[in-house]
Scaffold this motif. Structure first.
Motif, PDB file in Angstrom:
ATOM      1  N   SER A 132      40.597  54.517  58.153  1.00  0.00           N
ATOM      2  CA  SER A 132      39.718  53.378  57.864  1.00  0.00           C
ATOM      3  C   SER A 132      40.329  52.524  56.764  1.00  0.00           C
ATOM      4  O   SER A 132      41.192  52.971  56.007  1.00  0.00           O
ATOM      5  N   ASP A 134      38.717  50.000  53.763  1.00  0.00           N
ATOM      6  CA  ASP A 134      37.500  49.514  53.093  1.00  0.00           C
ATOM      7  C   ASP A 134      36.238  49.956  53.813  1.00  0.00           C
ATOM      8  O   ASP A 134      35.293  49.176  53.970  1.00  0.00           O
ATOM      9  N   GLY A 135      36.225  51.210  54.286  1.00  0.00           N
ATOM     10  CA  GLY A 135      35.052  51.761  54.959  1.00  0.00           C
ATOM     11  C   GLY A 135      34.902  51.368  56.411  1.00  0.00           C
ATOM     12  O   GLY A 135      33.991  51.837  57.091  1.00  0.00           O
TER      13      GLY A 135
END
Length: 151
Positions: A132, A134-135
């Motif tokens: 991933s 940044d989330g």
């Protein structure tokens, strides 16, 4: 590798005591969390000047999905190779099931690499992996590795 590992995060120097990979094919920048043999979280800093971006793709540079899968496999292998009985082994990627690519990775981004070891024996490892940025999920898969003694 010694029985006592340094405190987290582990950088390239520690990673290279565990993995057999060397430049230009080490795809883990640091390890930030680990439950040896069970789960791991690492990161890959994607350099903006990475040579492969000259050809993939010149006007829209994207980190290839195969490199993301390799980074995930290397990260998962670090968790598995913490078992004293497996130290010094080499993990060979033998299968990728249910791979999904959901977001492109661009130059300059940092990819979070997570792996949960689903099965581990002296010979075969299965891990659920996720990358991933940044989330935001970039890729997921179930990977399989065969462990071989380093010769």
């Amino acid at each position: 590798m010694t029985d006592t590992m340094p405190p987290l995060p582990w950088g390239r120097e520690t990673i290279e005591t565990i993995l057999p990979h060397r430049d230009p094919f080490v795809w883990v920048s640091r390890i930030v969390a680990i439950d040896p043999g069970a789960s791991i979280e690492g990161e890959l800093d994607v350099p903006a000047d990475l040579d492969l971006f000259r050809g993939h793709f010149p006007n829209h540079p994207v980190l290839p999905g195969v490199i993301i899968m390799e980074a995930l496999a290397q990260c998962a292998s670090i968790a598995v190779l913490q078992d004293p009985d497996l130290r010094g082994c080499i993990g060979f990627l033998t299968g990728i099931d249910k791979a999904k690519f959901r977001r492109q990775v661009a130059p300059g981004e940092t990819v979070t690499l997570k792996a949960t070891i689903v099965k581990s024996s002296r010979r075969l490892v299965v891990a659920d992996v996720e990358a991933s940025v940044d989330g935001e999920t970039c890729a997921t898969a179930t990977q399989k590795y065969v462990l071989a003694p380093k010769e």
